[in-house]
Enzyme design. Structure first.
Site, mmCIF file in Angstrom:
data_model
loop_
_atom_site.group_PDB
_atom_site.id
_atom_site.type_symbol
_atom_site.label_atom_id
_atom_site.label_comp_id
_atom_site.label_asym_id
_atom_site.label_seq_id
_atom_site.Cartn_x
_atom_site.Cartn_y
_atom_site.Cartn_z
ATOM 1 N N GLY A 147 44.023 32.248 14.852
ATOM 2 C CA GLY A 147 45.332 32.331 15.489
ATOM 3 C C GLY A 147 46.051 31.001 15.427
ATOM 4 O O GLY A 147 45.504 29.992 14.946
ATOM 5 N N ALA A 182 46.826 29.533 21.314
ATOM 6 C CA ALA A 182 46.555 30.961 21.436
ATOM 7 C C ALA A 182 45.296 31.237 22.267
ATOM 8 O O ALA A 182 44.981 32.400 22.532
ATOM 9 C CB ALA A 182 46.406 31.593 20.047
ATOM 10 N N LYS A 189 42.101 30.077 21.386
ATOM 11 C CA LYS A 189 40.922 30.232 20.519
ATOM 12 C C LYS A 189 39.712 29.493 21.093
ATOM 13 O O LYS A 189 38.611 30.042 21.160
ATOM 14 C CB LYS A 189 41.239 29.703 19.113
ATOM 15 C CG LYS A 189 42.392 30.388 18.415
ATOM 16 C CD LYS A 189 42.610 29.839 17.033
ATOM 17 C CE LYS A 189 42.934 28.360 17.014
ATOM 18 N NZ LYS A 189 44.185 28.042 17.754
ATOM 19 N N ASP A 201 34.150 24.846 16.493
ATOM 20 C CA ASP A 201 35.553 24.737 16.892
ATOM 21 C C ASP A 201 36.328 23.925 15.860
ATOM 22 O O ASP A 201 35.762 23.079 15.165
ATOM 23 C CB ASP A 201 35.655 24.070 18.263
ATOM 24 C CG ASP A 201 37.029 24.252 18.896
ATOM 25 O OD1 ASP A 201 37.663 25.305 18.637
ATOM 26 O OD2 ASP A 201 37.479 23.374 19.647
ATOM 27 N N GLU A 202 37.633 24.189 15.777
ATOM 28 C CA GLU A 202 38.504 23.525 14.790
ATOM 29 C C GLU A 202 37.898 23.662 13.392
ATOM 30 O O GLU A 202 37.758 22.693 12.635
ATOM 31 C CB GLU A 202 38.715 22.051 15.151
ATOM 32 C CG GLU A 202 39.301 21.819 16.522
ATOM 33 C CD GLU A 202 40.734 22.346 16.660
ATOM 34 O OE1 GLU A 202 41.346 22.715 15.649
ATOM 35 O OE2 GLU A 202 41.242 22.374 17.803
ATOM 36 N N GLN A 235 38.944 24.676 10.646
ATOM 37 C CA GLN A 235 39.761 24.369 9.467
ATOM 38 C C GLN A 235 39.505 22.965 8.926
ATOM 39 O O GLN A 235 39.866 22.665 7.783
ATOM 40 C CB GLN A 235 41.248 24.531 9.788
ATOM 41 C CG GLN A 235 41.826 23.519 10.765
ATOM 42 C CD GLN A 235 41.608 23.905 12.214
ATOM 43 O OE1 GLN A 235 41.030 24.952 12.501
ATOM 44 N NE2 GLN A 235 42.096 23.093 13.127
ATOM 45 N N CYS A 245 55.776 32.687 22.510
ATOM 46 C CA CYS A 245 56.828 31.857 21.919
ATOM 47 C C CYS A 245 57.409 30.946 22.998
ATOM 48 O O CYS A 245 57.787 31.397 24.080
ATOM 49 C CB CYS A 245 57.918 32.737 21.313
ATOM 50 S SG CYS A 245 59.266 31.798 20.551
ATOM 51 N N CYS A 259 61.381 32.099 23.458
ATOM 52 C CA CYS A 259 61.804 33.387 24.023
ATOM 53 C C CYS A 259 60.720 34.105 24.818
ATOM 54 O O CYS A 259 61.018 35.086 25.507
ATOM 55 C CB CYS A 259 62.311 34.309 22.908
ATOM 56 S SG CYS A 259 61.008 34.845 21.764
#
Length: 295
Positions: free
Chosen positions: A90, A94, A96, A166-167, A169, A223, A226
């Site tokens: 995500g 979010a 995670k 975790d993390e 990426q 968001c 909004c």
């Protein structure tokens, strides 16, 4: 007399034919197995030989071809290792990390041995623990690569039944480590990370784990503009590097509409900035052509 001689010759010929047929039948019977005392039994014996002969050695199934890593399980009378990969993906903010820590805590409460790993690039809350945006914190091992975790902390890796990452990426060896740990070492991996960067392009190799995963959880945030569901991460600065570690000071979650609008706004802002830094022409100065025209 001639007729009588002819009849005797025919009878003698028939007797020889019947004798030859009986001898042939006797030879066929002698060739059949002794256990097949009747024609039906002989048929059954023939069929059994066709099915069972030749007898080939049993072929091992794929599951029986265990690797050396799982041989210990069989020798100790235990089942082959049963690992798994569970992805939590995500945008930023979010939840995670929160979900990851909740799952790890639940496994620990159930009596399973757990370990937590994160990249040493993430120094926002120190290297010794993982902290969610909601404030939940757990101790972890911070490493440059996942292979370092396995080689530098072999006891922790060997004892862990559940490994949280975790993390994800930030790990270049994420795919190879997770595949080996789950397939051959029987580890259950819970992997949390970004699936896309601020340009909505793939980030790291987390998406490469999708075909190998037992489950994939895609989270969304809210968001910041909004309040609708936000699936994307928007970078609020002009830094174009792929890896820029930061929090709410640099990033915010946005919906599709405000991501696109925000990108337009950022491009417009960059154009204004570039134009403001370009050499300005003096509006009072005249070109040589204008001076000639005036003169």
């Amino acid at each position: 007399m001639l007729l009588g001689s002819s009849s005797l010759a025919i009878a003698s010929s028939r007797s020889r034919i019947f004798s030859a047929a009986a001898a042939a039948a006797s030879r066929r019977h002698s060739l059949a197995p002794a256990s097949c005392s009747s024609s039906s039994q002989a048929l059954q014996c023939r069929d059994s030989r066709m099915v069972g002969s030749p007898v080939l050695p049993a072929r091992r199934s794929f599951c029986s071809r265990r690797s050396s890593a799982s041989a210990d399980f069989a020798e100790n009378g235990r089942e082959s290792p049963d690992g798994g990969i569970h992805l939590i993906l995500g945008p930023m903010f979010a939840g995670k990390t929160t979900v990851l820590l909740q799952r790890i805590q639940a496994e620990a409460d159930a009596g399973r041995r757990v370990a937590l790993v994160k990249s040493d690039k993430d120094t926002r809350y120190g290297l010794g623990c993982i902290v969610s945006h909601s404030g939940k914190k757990m101790h972890c091992a911070a490493v440059a690569s996942l292979s370092d975790f396995k080689s530098h902390k072999p006891e922790l890796y060997a004892q862990a039944e559940i490994i949280g990452i975790d993390e994800a990426q930030f790990f270049d060896d994420l795919l190879s480590f997770c595949q080996s740990a789950a397939d051959w070492d029987g580890k259950t991996l819970i992997v949390a990370g970004l699936d896309g960067d601020f340009l909505r392009q793939r980030f790291g190799s987390a998406l490469d784990l999708v075909p190998l995963a037992d489950s994939v959880t895609k989270l969304s945030s809210r968001c910041e503009i909004c309040g609708r569901a936000a699936a994307f991460t928007f970078r609020k600065t002009d830094d174009r590097r792929k890896e820029v570690i930061g929090g709410a000071d640099i990033y915010m979650p946005v919906c599709r509409k405000h991501y696109v609008n925000g990108q337009f706004a950022m491009e417009a802002a960059r154009s204004v900035v570039l134009e403001s830094h370009s050499p300005q022409r003096d509006p009072c100065s005249s070109s040589p052509e204008r001076k000639l025209a005036i003169g």
